[in-house]
Scaffold this active site. Structure first.
Site, PDB file in Angstrom:
ATOM      1  N   SER A  23      28.876  20.506  46.014  1.00 40.50           N
ATOM      2  CA  SER A  23      28.675  19.206  46.672  1.00 40.50           C
ATOM      3  C   SER A  23      29.921  18.668  47.368  1.00 40.50           C
ATOM      4  CB  SER A  23      28.122  18.172  45.677  1.00 40.50           C
ATOM      5  OG  SER A  23      26.881  18.612  45.171  1.00 40.50           O
TER       6      SER A  23
ATOM      7  N   HIS B  28      28.157  34.575  43.100  1.00 39.79           N
ATOM      8  CA  HIS B  28      27.722  33.179  43.297  1.00 39.79           C
ATOM      9  C   HIS B  28      26.775  32.779  42.161  1.00 39.79           C
ATOM     10  CE1 HIS B  28      25.749  29.643  44.897  1.00 39.79           C
ATOM     11  NE2 HIS B  28      26.843  29.484  45.613  1.00 39.79           N
TER      12      HIS B  28
ATOM     13  N   ASN C 290      28.944  28.425  53.136  1.00 34.58           N
ATOM     14  CA  ASN C 290      27.984  29.372  52.578  1.00 34.58           C
ATOM     15  C   ASN C 290      26.612  28.854  52.989  1.00 34.58           C
ATOM     16  OD1 ASN C 290      26.246  30.886  51.029  1.00 34.58           O
ATOM     17  ND2 ASN C 290      26.910  30.049  49.060  1.00 34.58           N
ATOM     18  N   TRP C 291      26.029  29.517  53.978  1.00 33.85           N
ATOM     19  CA  TRP C 291      24.771  29.009  54.543  1.00 33.85           C
ATOM     20  C   TRP C 291      23.560  29.323  53.667  1.00 33.85           C
ATOM     21  CZ3 TRP C 291      25.374  30.606  60.462  1.00 33.85           C
ATOM     22  CH2 TRP C 291      26.540  29.991  60.959  1.00 33.85           C
ATOM     23  N   LYS C 292      23.749  30.157  52.663  1.00 32.97           N
ATOM     24  CA  LYS C 292      22.656  30.553  51.763  1.00 32.97           C
ATOM     25  C   LYS C 292      21.448  31.052  52.584  1.00 32.97           C
ATOM     26  CE  LYS C 292      24.553  27.434  48.380  1.00 32.97           C
ATOM     27  NZ  LYS C 292      24.352  26.552  47.241  1.00 32.97           N
TER      28      LYS C 292
ATOM     29  N   GLY D  98      24.728  21.784  44.886  1.00 36.03           N
ATOM     30  CA  GLY D  98      23.496  21.307  45.496  1.00 36.03           C
ATOM     31  C   GLY D  98      22.893  20.098  44.796  1.00 36.03           C
TER      32      GLY D  98
ATOM     33  N   GLU E 242      33.153  26.964  41.016  1.00 37.10           N
ATOM     34  CA  GLU E 242      31.972  26.165  41.363  1.00 37.10           C
ATOM     35  C   GLU E 242      31.197  25.823  40.095  1.00 37.10           C
ATOM     36  OE1 GLU E 242      30.777  27.041  45.707  1.00 37.10           O
ATOM     37  OE2 GLU E 242      29.848  28.578  44.465  1.00 37.10           O
TER      38      GLU E 242
ATOM     39  N   GLY F 115      28.333  24.506  50.652  1.00 35.70           N
ATOM     40  CA  GLY F 115      26.948  24.893  50.906  1.00 35.70           C
ATOM     41  C   GLY F 115      26.290  23.930  51.874  1.00 35.70           C
ATOM     42  N   GLY F 116      25.566  22.956  51.324  1.00 40.99           N
ATOM     43  CA  GLY F 116      24.765  22.023  52.119  1.00 40.99           C
ATOM     44  C   GLY F 116      25.489  21.445  53.332  1.00 40.99           C
TER      45      GLY F 116
ATOM     46  N   GLU G  74      24.067  31.299  42.126  1.00 44.33           N
ATOM     47  CA  GLU G  74      22.644  31.573  42.362  1.00 44.33           C
ATOM     48  C   GLU G  74      22.339  33.053  42.125  1.00 44.33           C
ATOM     49  OE1 GLU G  74      22.679  29.611  46.149  1.00 44.33           O
ATOM     50  OE2 GLU G  74      23.031  27.758  45.039  1.00 44.33           O
TER      51      GLU G  74
END
Ligand code: PGA
Length: 255
Positions: free
Chosen positions: A213, A95, A9-11, A173, A167, A234-235, A97
């Protein structure tokens, strides 16, 4: 056997050049991981170029969000059909966010889930508790509310096209990962919930990814757990090397 699914997930990250470089990395990583499904969810504007770059590979492409209406005066929104049109097979919905930074409630996510499935997209439905909810012993109550609310009115047949991503918000993150035991416990609870809502067959087929993470160092232990069927990353999905390592850890966890 549920096929392990590792999805990036590149956000709101990358530019065109970085997105295309990541796509190249994904292609070679997935070519060496036939038993693991590999996916990426770039920002909307890079979906088409990334889809073109991924042509001929098994990497699946997803949007990070969408609106439930098919078209019309909804400035700034994207429909399921548009995602399909540029090569997506998947969409992330709910998600944390979207839930916590943009205020999306379960009812809205539910409408999106149903619209996505109806249009022929596969859904990665994200759920997860906040730190204060976990500390107050309310994790199961929150997961129950999210799962029942977001999957309300979805048919057992359509559940073939749903992946759930657990999640925990406190792990996204932050560098803090749920322990493999914490993840397994939550995944087992979600699978039992889905068995109750539908039946055991649906629950056993459902893939439940862990997210929060995930990195090369913890992927093997997490994905190695019985009810953890992959990862939403993500990251670490923004670095080709790290993501490729997570994919090979997933391969190792399945063999
Ligand atoms: P993270 O993000 O891997 O950077 O914690 C996961 C996610 O939000 O899907």
């Amino acid at each position: 056997m549920r096929k392990i699914f590792v999805c990036g997930n590149w956000k709101m990250n990358t530019d065109l050049e970085a997105a295309l470089a990541l796509a190249e990395g994904l292609k070679s990583a997935s070519a060496e991981a036939a038993d693991v499904e590999v996916g990426a969810c770039p920002p909307f504007v890079y979906l088409k170029p990334v889809a073109d770059a991924l042509e001929g590979s098994d990497v699946v492409l997803g949007g990070q969000n969408m609106y439930f209406e098919p078209e019309g005066a909804f400035t700034g929104e994207i429909s399921a059909k548009m995602l399909l049109d540029v090569g997506c097979t998947h969409v992330i919905l709910g998600h944390s966010e979207r839930r916590h930074k943009f205020g999306e409630p379960d009812g809205l996510i539910n409408r999106k889930v149903k619209a996505a499935l109806e249009a022929g997209l596969k859904v990665i439905l994200c759920i997860g508790e906040l730190l204060e909810e976990r500390e107050a012993g309310r994790t199961e109550e929150v997961l129950r509310r999210q799962v029942t609310g977001c999957l309300d009115g979805v048919s057992a047949d359509s559940m073939d096209s749903v992946v759930v991503a657990y999640e925990p918000v406190w792990a996204i993150g932050t560098g803090k990962t749920a322990t493999p035991d914490q993840a397994q416990e939550a995944h087992e609870f979600v699978r039992a919930l889905v068995a109750g809502m539908f039946d055991d067959g649906v629950a056993q087929k459902l893939r439940i990814q862990y997210g929060g993470s995930v990195k090369p160092e913890n992927a093997f232990d997490l994905i190695g757990r019985k009810d953890v069927d992959g990862a939403l990353v993500g990251g670490a999905s923004l670095k080709s090397d790290a993501f490729a390592q997570i994919i090979s850890e997933a391969v190792r966890a399945t063999s």
